[in-house]
Design an enzyme around this catalytic site. Structure first.
Site, mmCIF file in Angstrom:
data_model
loop_
_atom_site.group_PDB
_atom_site.id
_atom_site.type_symbol
_atom_site.label_atom_id
_atom_site.label_comp_id
_atom_site.label_asym_id
_atom_site.label_seq_id
_atom_site.Cartn_x
_atom_site.Cartn_y
_atom_site.Cartn_z
ATOM 1 N N LYS A 129 -13.759 -1.063 -4.112
ATOM 2 C CA LYS A 129 -14.873 -0.851 -3.170
ATOM 3 C C LYS A 129 -16.043 -0.186 -3.895
ATOM 4 O O LYS A 129 -17.201 -0.553 -3.712
ATOM 5 C CB LYS A 129 -14.437 -0.015 -1.967
ATOM 6 C CG LYS A 129 -13.587 -0.796 -0.954
ATOM 7 C CD LYS A 129 -13.251 0.042 0.296
ATOM 8 C CE LYS A 129 -12.433 -0.772 1.277
ATOM 9 N NZ LYS A 129 -11.979 -0.051 2.461
ATOM 10 N N HIS A 182 9.105 -25.988 5.339
ATOM 11 C CA HIS A 182 8.444 -27.212 4.889
ATOM 12 C C HIS A 182 7.860 -27.044 3.490
ATOM 13 O O HIS A 182 7.098 -27.889 3.039
ATOM 14 C CB HIS A 182 7.373 -27.615 5.904
ATOM 15 C CG HIS A 182 7.964 -27.913 7.255
ATOM 16 N ND1 HIS A 182 8.455 -29.149 7.610
ATOM 17 C CD2 HIS A 182 8.226 -27.096 8.306
ATOM 18 C CE1 HIS A 182 8.956 -29.096 8.835
ATOM 19 N NE2 HIS A 182 8.832 -27.854 9.273
ATOM 20 N N GLU A 242 0.804 -1.219 0.000
ATOM 21 C CA GLU A 242 0.000 0.000 0.000
ATOM 22 C C GLU A 242 0.845 1.281 0.000
ATOM 23 O O GLU A 242 0.494 2.246 -0.664
ATOM 24 C CB GLU A 242 -0.962 -0.004 1.188
ATOM 25 C CG GLU A 242 -2.005 -1.110 1.056
ATOM 26 C CD GLU A 242 -2.974 -1.141 2.218
ATOM 27 O OE1 GLU A 242 -3.756 -0.195 2.365
ATOM 28 O OE2 GLU A 242 -2.952 -2.122 2.984
HETATM 29 C C1 F6R Z 1 -5.407 0.433 4.778
HETATM 30 C C2 F6R Z 1 -6.489 0.268 3.873
HETATM 31 C C3 F6R Z 1 -7.252 -1.013 3.812
HETATM 32 C C4 F6R Z 1 -8.472 -0.923 4.736
HETATM 33 C C5 F6R Z 1 -9.477 -1.994 4.392
HETATM 34 C C6 F6R Z 1 -10.682 -2.015 5.326
HETATM 35 O O1 F6R Z 1 -5.002 1.770 4.800
HETATM 36 O O2 F6R Z 1 -6.796 1.203 3.198
HETATM 37 O O3 F6R Z 1 -6.472 -2.146 4.098
HETATM 38 O O4 F6R Z 1 -8.074 -1.025 6.075
HETATM 39 O O5 F6R Z 1 -9.912 -1.804 3.075
HETATM 40 O O6 F6R Z 1 -11.230 -0.748 5.485
HETATM 41 P P1 F6R Z 1 -11.550 -0.229 6.945
HETATM 42 O O7 F6R Z 1 -10.242 -0.290 7.683
HETATM 43 O O8 F6R Z 1 -12.059 1.147 6.798
HETATM 44 O O9 F6R Z 1 -12.565 -1.181 7.507
#
Ligand code: F6R
Length: 353
Positions: free
Chosen positions: A347, A255, A239
């Protein structure tokens, strides 16, 4: 290529100040612990038989840290659930901790709804969002995390110590004041050596980022907190540095993975061995032998030793180091460490699907 020692260049390349967020890890740990400890409305867990810790990405790491760092002190089994479905064993006598920095992560919301339906003891840690609103409307106490942090992964101090403090408040962990003090001391000691103000010539984190260069990082850790730290290094490389990265744990990798390090196969990789003083002697011996095998395959390798004595301090000393190394590597590769465009796009696409 950016000069990591030039403060103005850093500010321009890191406009959201991810490096500043990393520097705050010690104070985040303290604040998180106090918030967790003081949270009202936590469930009654006197007869609880297990803990399911639900979260994704940056909000799930804290569950793994708690599971590994407290395995000698937690009476209850802990499982980290990284997906939308609770395992069958989760029921009325399970404590379900739902952790989502944004409060809007679909998988965590699904587990939250399912836990309420099953009558589990539910606790929520979030900065707000739908999870915060639904918890409040169900009369559940919320362990709160500040909403203004640069990214969920930068909330690891708040999220981990918030949960730890809440577990103490619920009577599931003994008093953790000493552990939290050690974490603060260790991180405050490390940050000036690893932070952006320390010049490359005296800064092991900047040096490691430069050594990794355009190789693909692989992090190894000993089963327990070392492995949890290795997983964190991997996701932070992904990231912050926008690069593929992998992790695995000893002794398991002896292993299977070692066979993959055959002549020439390591040429494009960089191995980081994350060491703690908590490793059993067998794992220490394995690190040496396994690293030799990988180096014979052409891999470049470096060892990073945890600072501190306790499991939490050692885990977080490695987390702090990896957070810095990955952010520096991102800057050296020409990327702003903060945005995670691919995650955001996914998302959005899934929400509209
Ligand atoms: C880390 C990141 C992702 C979020 C994940 C879940 O900076 O952007 O790994 O942590 O997509 O989102 P949240 O943490 O808001 O539940």
């Amino acid at each position: 290529v950016i000069d990591l020692d030039d403060a103005e260049a850093r500010r321009a390349a890191d406009p959201s100040d991810m490096l500043g967020a990393v520097a705050r890890l010690a104070s985040d740990a303290r604040r998180g612990y106090e918030t967790g400890l003081g949270t009202v409305g936590l469930p009654d867990v006197d007869d609880a038989t297990g803990i399911a810790f639900c979260g994704m990405g940056g909000s799930a790491v804290s569950g793994d840290v708690v599971r590994a760092a407290f395995r000698d002190r937690l009476r209850l089994p802990v499982e980290t659930v990284r997906g939308p479905e609770l395992p069958e064993w989760v029921g009325r006598s399970t404590l379900v901790v739902c952790s989502s920095y944004s409060g809007n992560t679909a998988e965590t919301l699904a587990c939250f709804g399912e836990a309420l339906e099953r009558g589990s003891r539910v606790s929520v840690i979030t900065s707000g969002g739908e999870l915060g609103a639904r918890a409040t409307s169900n009369g559940l106490g919320v362990i709160s995390v500040p909403p203004e942090l640069v990214a969920p992964r930068a909330a690891v101090g708040h999220l981990t110590f918030g949960v730890a403090g809440a577990l103490e408040a619920m009577g599931l962990l003994p008093r953790l004041g000493g552990d939290v003090r050690e974490v603060e001391q260790v991180l405050e000691g490390l940050a000036p050596r690893l932070g952006p103000e320390a010049p490359t010539a005296a800064n092991p984190a900047k040096q490691l980022a430069r050594r990794i260069d355009d190789r693909v990082p692989i992090a190894w850790g000993g089963e327990g907190v070392g492995a949890v730290a290795a997983a964190r290094w991997k996701t932070q490389f992904n990231e912050n540095a926008k690069i593929p990265a992998f992790w695995s744990a000893l002794p398991e990798l002896d292993h299977n993975e070692v066979v993959g390090w055959s002549a020439g196969s390591g040429d494009r990789f960089f191995l980081v061995c994350l060491r703690t003083s908590l490793e059993p002697p067998d794992v220490s011996a394995r690190f040496r032998l396994s690293r030799d095998i990988a180096e014979s395959a052409g891999i470049l390798a470096e060892e990073v030793a945890a600072a501190g004595r306790g499991a939490l301090a050692q885990a977080f000393s490695l987390v702090l180091t990896g957070d810095y190394v990955s952010a520096y590597l991102g800057l050296l590769r020409g990327f702003d460490p903060t945005p995670v465009e691919a995650i955001d796009r996914l998302k959005r696409a899934l929400a509209g699907a």
